[in-house]
Each structure stands twice: as C-alpha cells, then as structure tokens.
Scaffold this motif. Structure first.
Motif, mmCIF file in Angstrom:
data_model
loop_
_atom_site.group_PDB
_atom_site.id
_atom_site.type_symbol
_atom_site.label_atom_id
_atom_site.label_comp_id
_atom_site.label_asym_id
_atom_site.label_seq_id
_atom_site.Cartn_x
_atom_site.Cartn_y
_atom_site.Cartn_z
ATOM 1 N N CYS A 77 0.833 -1.173 -0.100
ATOM 2 C CA CYS A 77 0.168 0.015 -0.146
ATOM 3 C C CYS A 77 0.601 1.247 0.125
ATOM 4 C CB CYS A 77 -0.920 0.153 1.132
ATOM 5 S SG CYS A 77 -0.151 0.111 2.795
ATOM 6 N N SER A 78 0.165 2.449 -0.472
ATOM 7 C CA SER A 78 0.965 3.367 -0.656
ATOM 8 C C SER A 78 0.242 4.781 -0.632
ATOM 9 C CB SER A 78 1.880 3.881 -1.671
ATOM 10 O OG SER A 78 1.233 3.709 -2.999
ATOM 11 N N PHE A 79 0.517 5.956 -0.194
ATOM 12 C CA PHE A 79 -0.432 7.200 -0.248
ATOM 13 C C PHE A 79 -0.760 7.327 -1.804
ATOM 14 C CE2 PHE A 79 -0.909 11.880 -0.487
ATOM 15 C CZ PHE A 79 -1.897 11.944 0.504
ATOM 16 N N ASP A 80 0.046 7.086 -2.812
ATOM 17 C CA ASP A 80 -0.390 7.236 -4.028
ATOM 18 C C ASP A 80 -1.745 6.269 -4.555
ATOM 19 O OD1 ASP A 80 1.421 9.192 -4.739
ATOM 20 O OD2 ASP A 80 2.789 8.094 -5.647
ATOM 21 N N ALA A 100 -7.620 5.378 -5.138
ATOM 22 C CA ALA A 100 -8.919 4.839 -4.662
ATOM 23 C C ALA A 100 -9.744 5.955 -4.252
ATOM 24 C CB ALA A 100 -8.621 3.893 -3.619
ATOM 25 N N LEU A 101 -9.287 7.206 -3.685
ATOM 26 C CA LEU A 101 -10.191 8.458 -3.689
ATOM 27 C C LEU A 101 -10.911 8.947 -4.894
ATOM 28 C CD1 LEU A 101 -8.213 9.991 -0.624
ATOM 29 C CD2 LEU A 101 -10.493 8.677 -0.487
ATOM 30 N N ALA A 144 -9.628 13.432 4.186
ATOM 31 C CA ALA A 144 -10.200 12.068 4.140
ATOM 32 C C ALA A 144 -9.147 11.131 4.647
ATOM 33 C CB ALA A 144 -10.382 11.664 2.638
ATOM 34 N N GLU A 145 -9.372 10.458 5.607
ATOM 35 C CA GLU A 145 -8.703 9.495 6.246
ATOM 36 C C GLU A 145 -9.013 7.858 5.728
ATOM 37 O OE1 GLU A 145 -7.683 9.555 10.404
ATOM 38 O OE2 GLU A 145 -8.881 7.439 10.692
ATOM 39 N N VAL A 184 -2.543 4.153 8.333
ATOM 40 C CA VAL A 184 -3.512 5.003 8.248
ATOM 41 C C VAL A 184 -2.807 6.037 7.334
ATOM 42 C CG1 VAL A 184 -4.811 6.873 9.389
ATOM 43 C CG2 VAL A 184 -4.147 4.725 10.470
ATOM 44 N N TYR A 185 -3.572 6.588 6.352
ATOM 45 C CA TYR A 185 -3.417 7.527 5.391
ATOM 46 C C TYR A 185 -4.206 8.752 5.439
ATOM 47 C CZ TYR A 185 -0.466 3.970 3.392
ATOM 48 O OH TYR A 185 0.671 3.097 3.001
ATOM 49 N N ASN A 186 -3.728 9.987 5.542
ATOM 50 C CA ASN A 186 -4.355 11.066 5.660
ATOM 51 C C ASN A 186 -4.409 12.026 4.387
ATOM 52 O OD1 ASN A 186 -5.992 11.360 8.363
ATOM 53 N ND2 ASN A 186 -3.640 10.774 8.981
ATOM 54 N N ALA A 187 -5.438 12.348 3.691
ATOM 55 C CA ALA A 187 -5.081 13.156 2.383
ATOM 56 C C ALA A 187 -6.019 14.595 2.895
ATOM 57 C CB ALA A 187 -6.212 12.617 1.322
ATOM 58 N N SER A 188 -5.149 15.424 2.590
ATOM 59 C CA SER A 188 -5.488 16.824 2.997
ATOM 60 C C SER A 188 -6.863 17.407 2.079
ATOM 61 C CB SER A 188 -4.347 17.707 2.967
ATOM 62 O OG SER A 188 -3.909 18.173 1.678
#
Length: 300
Positions: free
Chosen positions: A241-244, A249-250, A268-269, A278-282
C-alpha cells in the motif's frame, strides 16, 4: 532464527516437502493489528499456509490469496502470499478471545466456525484460478489439506503452528508434505509417511526444541531418499500500500463525493486493512484530485 522457507523432495521426487519459519512476520502482524491470542494463531497459521502454497508456483510475480470465511466470532481471515516470500493479511475481528479447546490449545476452530475456504491463484498472466471448499475443522491446516486434495487432487499433509506468549509470538511456521502420483502407488511408503506426520506433536514444539527446518526434514524423510534444496528463501510481512494508491482509490469516488469530503471532513482518512497503516489526504490533496478529474473529462 530468521523467517525462511526451504524445499525438499524424497522418494525419487515422489514426495514434495516445504517448510517455513514465520515467527517474526507473525509477530509483526500481531503488533500491527493488535491481535488477541486466538486471532494471532488464526492469522499466523493462514499466512504460513499461504506461503507454503505459493512456493510451488513457477512464474515470477505469482501470488495466492486465501480467504477463510466462517460463522464463528472471528469473522473472516484474508491473506495474500507471494512466490517472492512476502505475505500480508488481516482478520475481521482482531480482539476476539476464546477459552482453550479440549486439548488445552488456542481454539482457532471455534473462533473460525463453520464456513468455506476460498483460494485464488494468480500465476501472473491470464485469469486467476479460483476454488472454494467447505471448511472441515476451521483449524486451517486440515482445511488447506482438504483444499489441496479436493481442488488439486494432491494428497497432502499440512502442519501449522503459532505459539503466543504475553511477550508476543515466540514460534510460528508450518510444514507441507505432498505425495505426487509417482509415489502414490507405493502403499507402504504412503503409510509410513502418514504415520510419521501423525506422530508429530505439532510444528511449534519442534522449533521450541531447537530443531531447524533441515533437521525436521531429516527426522521425517531422512530414510526416504531426502534431497534438500540448498536455496533458503527469506520471508517477510510486506504490504504494497502507499499514499499514491490511496489517492487513486479516492479519485474513483468521483468529484461529487470528493467535494462532500472537503466540506464535511476537510479531507479524508483511509486505513489499509492488510497492515493497519493510516493515510490522511488533506483538503488540498482532494482539490487536486478534482482538478485531475476535470482535466481528464475535458480530454475525452
């Protein structure tokens, strides 16, 4: 001892054996998912089984997905294991705990309950091969052996174990022994093998006694023309998994949903089921995704 997997043959190639030590990766999974004792045993056994099954695949990039879905309090188990020695996985209800079973051991079968075992083999090209069998015990080892016999017509013995102490996992791994067609006709050989596998007190007691995989193979198959392959494959818990990937997916949610997240949540989290990251998208990240979607729409 490092997590590792070794392969061997016996009876002039009529018997195939694979052994794996998975202590460290099972402990990593326990810590990442905050697993109970019985959940640790269930996930650890399934991860070891997946690695043993993946070891027979030939093409680089091949992977095996094993899903256990029962009606017990644990819910489901899902693992993803690769020929490259990586594995990841999770259980639906990580904090479930049960009293020991009648043998004084962790009650994995009771936690899993009745249900089905789903196996998907992705060989790296074409459509993945999938198969489903009914669980025979919920203890994982018996169920995987039943799958191998039912779906792949290969008589197999699967011995899995996870030993958990208050300090964490101190021993884990498994053994897969398969009788191939050229040896299946030798009834005396098959009976000898079955008797020896049945006499095993489990897999983790062997590790706790200081036995190496090589020594375990020697004890089990040493007088049957055992040939141990020299390669030792290192095993590890790994999630890709990765932030990208999270942003990808978002993005699939569409502009309206992204705008709603910006207004209501200011971002979004997302949590990866496999590793707990846990990934946080601003808000700015979501705004950029909307810009990308609009640019893609204008190019169509």
């Amino acid at each position: 001892m490092a997590d590792q997997l070794i392969r061997a043959t016996a009876a002039d190639g009529g018997i195939r054996a694979v052994g794996a030590i998975t202590t460290r990766l099972t402990e990593e999974a326990r810590a990442k998912h905050k697993l109970s004792y019985v959940a640790t045993a269930a996930l650890g056994r399934t991860m070891a089984a997946g690695l043993l099954m993946a070891s027979s695949m030939k093409r680089s990039g091949s992977r095996v997905n094993v899903r256990v879905k029962g009606d017990g309090p644990l819910g489901g188990i899902l693992i993803d294991a690769g020929l490259d020695g990586t594995v990841r996985g999770y259980v639906d209800n990580p904090d479930v705990e049960l009293p020991p079973n009648s043998k004084g051991k962790l009650d994995v079968g009771g936690a899993v309950g009745k249900g089905f075992l789903y196996v998907v083999r992705d060989v790296g090209y074409g459509y993945p091969y999938s198969s489903t069998v009914e669980l025979v015990s919920g203890e994982i080892g018996d169920d995987v052996a039943h799958y191998l016999m039912t779906s792949e017509q290969t008589p197999s013995a699967v011995v899995l174990g996870v030993f958990v102490e208050p300090s964490g996992v101190t021993a884990a791994g498994g053994l897969l022994v398969q009788v191939l067609p050229k040896a299946a006709r030798d009834e005396a050989l098959v009976e000898k093998l079955e008797s020896r596998v049945a006499a095993l007190r489990g897999f983790t007691p062997l590790l706790q006694a200081g036995k190496s995989l090589t020594e375990i193979f020697q004890d089990l198959l040493g007088d049957m023309g055992l040939v141990i392959f020299p390669e030792r494959q290192m095993l590890r818990f790994h999630c890709g998994c990765s932030f990208d990937r999270v942003l990808g997916a978002l993005k699939m949610l569409g502009q309206a949903e992204l705008e709603d997240m910006m207004v209501k949540d200011n971002g979004a989290e997302a949590t990866c089921h496999f590793c707990g990251t846990v990934y946080n998208a601003s808000r700015d990240d979501l705004a950029q995704l909307i810009v990308d979607l609009q640019a893609e729409a204008s190019c169509r």
